[in-house]
Write an enzyme that holds these catalytic residues in place. Structure first.
Site, short mmCIF file in Angstrom:
data_model
loop_
_atom_site.label_atom_id
_atom_site.label_comp_id
_atom_site.label_asym_id
_atom_site.label_seq_id
_atom_site.Cartn_x
_atom_site.Cartn_y
_atom_site.Cartn_z
N SER A 107 -11.05 -4.37 4.47
CA SER A 107 -10.16 -3.35 4.27
C SER A 107 -10.72 -1.94 4.80
CB SER A 107 -9.75 -2.88 2.88
OG SER A 107 -10.99 -2.27 1.92
N GLY B 294 -10.15 1.37 5.10
CA GLY B 294 -9.60 2.45 4.72
C GLY B 294 -8.46 3.05 5.49
N ALA B 295 -8.34 4.21 5.94
CA ALA B 295 -7.34 4.63 6.57
C ALA B 295 -6.77 4.09 7.94
CB ALA B 295 -7.31 6.11 6.87
N GLY C 84 -6.81 0.57 8.12
CA GLY C 84 -5.90 -0.43 7.95
C GLY C 84 -6.63 -1.87 7.42
N GLY D 77 -8.04 -0.65 -2.63
CA GLY D 77 -8.67 -1.84 -2.44
C GLY D 77 -8.01 -2.86 -3.43
N ASP D 78 -7.91 -2.42 -4.63
CA ASP D 78 -7.51 -3.26 -5.65
C ASP D 78 -5.87 -3.67 -5.34
OD1 ASP D 78 -9.95 -2.90 -6.95
OD2 ASP D 78 -9.15 -1.44 -7.93
N1 ATP Z 1 -5.80 7.24 4.17
C1 ATP Z 1 -4.90 6.28 4.17
N2 ATP Z 1 -3.91 6.01 4.69
C2 ATP Z 1 -3.48 4.74 4.61
N3 ATP Z 1 -3.71 3.48 3.86
C3 ATP Z 1 -5.07 3.75 3.44
C4 ATP Z 1 -5.80 4.96 3.19
N4 ATP Z 1 -6.81 4.84 2.72
C5 ATP Z 1 -6.69 3.49 2.21
N5 ATP Z 1 -5.60 2.73 2.62
C6 ATP Z 1 -5.16 1.50 2.55
O1 ATP Z 1 -5.90 0.95 1.31
C7 ATP Z 1 -6.55 -0.06 1.76
C8 ATP Z 1 -7.99 -0.20 1.01
O2 ATP Z 1 -8.59 0.92 1.24
P1 ATP Z 1 -10.15 0.77 1.07
O3 ATP Z 1 -10.55 0.15 2.45
O4 ATP Z 1 -10.78 2.25 1.07
O5 ATP Z 1 -10.58 -0.05 -0.13
P2 ATP Z 1 -11.86 0.04 -1.01
O6 ATP Z 1 -12.94 0.79 -0.53
O7 ATP Z 1 -12.12 -1.31 -1.50
O8 ATP Z 1 -11.15 0.52 -2.21
P3 ATP Z 1 -11.59 0.73 -3.62
O9 ATP Z 1 -12.73 -0.47 -4.14
O10 ATP Z 1 -11.48 1.99 -4.64
O11 ATP Z 1 -10.27 -0.08 -4.56
C9 ATP Z 1 -6.84 0.13 3.19
O12 ATP Z 1 -7.32 -1.04 3.87
C10 ATP Z 1 -5.62 0.60 3.79
O13 ATP Z 1 -4.61 -0.43 3.93
MG MG Z 2 -13.23 -2.09 -3.09
#
Ligand code: ATP
Ligand code: MG
Length: 305
Positions: A213, A215-216, A218, A244-245
């Site tokens: 993942s 973040g924004a 995708g 991410g969950d």
């Molecule tokens: N600002 C955003 N706009 C659109 N989609 C987002 C955004 N932030 C996160 N996402 C979506 O959420 C998914 C997971 O985000 P991220 O990669 O931050 O996960 P993470 O760090 O594992 O989160 P966590 O561990 O807190 O659950 C991204 O792959 C994307 O699909």
């Molecule tokens: Mg995570």
């Protein structure tokens, strides 16, 4: 049924104050508390999607009973192992003037890992898929996620692992069907900055699929069937904690339903986007999810050799 293994359960307490004043007394306006932990968020999301789910966790003391009570109130089935350590709390102080959150996390310590593994092994007979997510608490060996992966694999139950660092590296050797690192976790375990190269390296070591993942930006999937990238047509503003969950929940549900990779990534990007728009981790609005599904584009990538 999807079995969600919670290695670091917590009672998440949220205080709202008008203004956060360090070195002074802060009057709390509202208090909310609920069962937390990454696999609990996954289970809440799956339940909201009408997917049968059971949590397994070791809890203890009065805080553990509050945790248990909250799961029950949320309608979440749980296999709870009683240990002799009080379940930890996290305290988030939200300052209403700025919206900023200050978080205090008590350390996670697992009371009785061997009993937890035994109970997980006996719960697996009813499980179609396992989700194991969260950081590694004290009291669990570094190969704790690897041990869960082997238990599931030995019984022919697919497992998704969402953890980081040495616990993730150890789990890869046990061959989980899917791992879901975020970008910094992916770089940390491989030392490779390029996400596609890094995910390819991780997929090779596990022999399964990697959904990173970003973040924004995708999602990026490297799987035994090919590699794909999923992006939203727009960036969302909101609360990314627990996004991410939502990726993990959508992938778990889609894998069970036999969805193909483009479908899996579309639902994972849309559900995680909807989670960003929701105020609390483990929640989303069905309208946001339905609307975002139509905004995801999935592109197949050339495989790396
Ligand atoms: N600002 C955003 N706009 C659109 N989609 C987002 C955004 N932030 C996160 N996402 C979506 O959420 C998914 C997971 O985000 P991220 O990669 O931050 O996960 P993470 O760090 O594992 O989160 P966590 O561990 O807190 O659950 C991204 O792959 C994307 O699909
Ligand atoms: Mg995570």
């Amino acid at each position: 049924m999807i079995l969600c293994a919670v290695l670091s359960p917590a009672l998440d307490v949220t205080y709202h104050v008008d203004r956060l004043q360090v070195h002074d007394t802060n009057r709390v306006r509202t208090i909310a508390s609920r069962a937390g932990g990454k696999a609990v968020n996954v289970a809440r999301l799956l339940r909201a999607l009408d997917e049968p789910v059971t949590l397994i966790a070791t809890i203890g003391g009065p805080t553990g009973e509050l945790f248990a009570h909250d799961l029950q109130a949320a309608g979440l089935a749980a296999e709870l192992v009683r240990g002799d350590l009080d379940t930890r709390r996290t305290v988030t102080v939200v300052a209403d003037d700025t919206g900023d959150a200050t978080v205090f996390c008590e350390p996670a310590t697992h009371a009785d890992w061997d009993t937890f593994l035994e109970r997980t092994a006996s719960s697996l007979h009813a499980a179609d898929l396992v989700v194991a997510s969260g950081s590694l608490p004290r009291g669990v060996p570094v190969d704790g996620y690897a041990a869960l992966t082997r238990l599931a694999r030995d019984r022919g139950v697919p497992i998704i692992v969402d953890t980081s660092g040495p616990a993730l590296i150890a789990a890869l050797d046990a061959g989980p069907q899917l791992v879901k690192p975020n970008l910094s976790e992916l770089i940390e375990v491989t030392g490779i900055e390029d996400p596609l190269r890094a995910a390819t390296r991780v997929a090779r070591s596990s022999g399964g699929a990697v959904v990173a993942s970003l973040g924004a930006d995708g999602l990026l999937a490297v799987t035994p069937h090919g590699a794909w990238r999923a992006t939203l047509s727009r960036q969302l503003r909101g609360n990314p904690t627990g996004a991410g969950d939502a990726v993990v929940a959508a992938l778990a549900r889609g894998l069970l339903a036999g969805a193909d990779w483009p479908q899996l990534l579309t639902s994972a990007a849309a559900l995680s986007g909807a989670a960003v728009l929701a105020p609390c981790a483990g929640e989303f609005s069905a309208d946001d999810y339905a609307e975002l599904i139509g905004t995801i584009s999935v592109e197949q990538l050339a495989e790396m050799t």
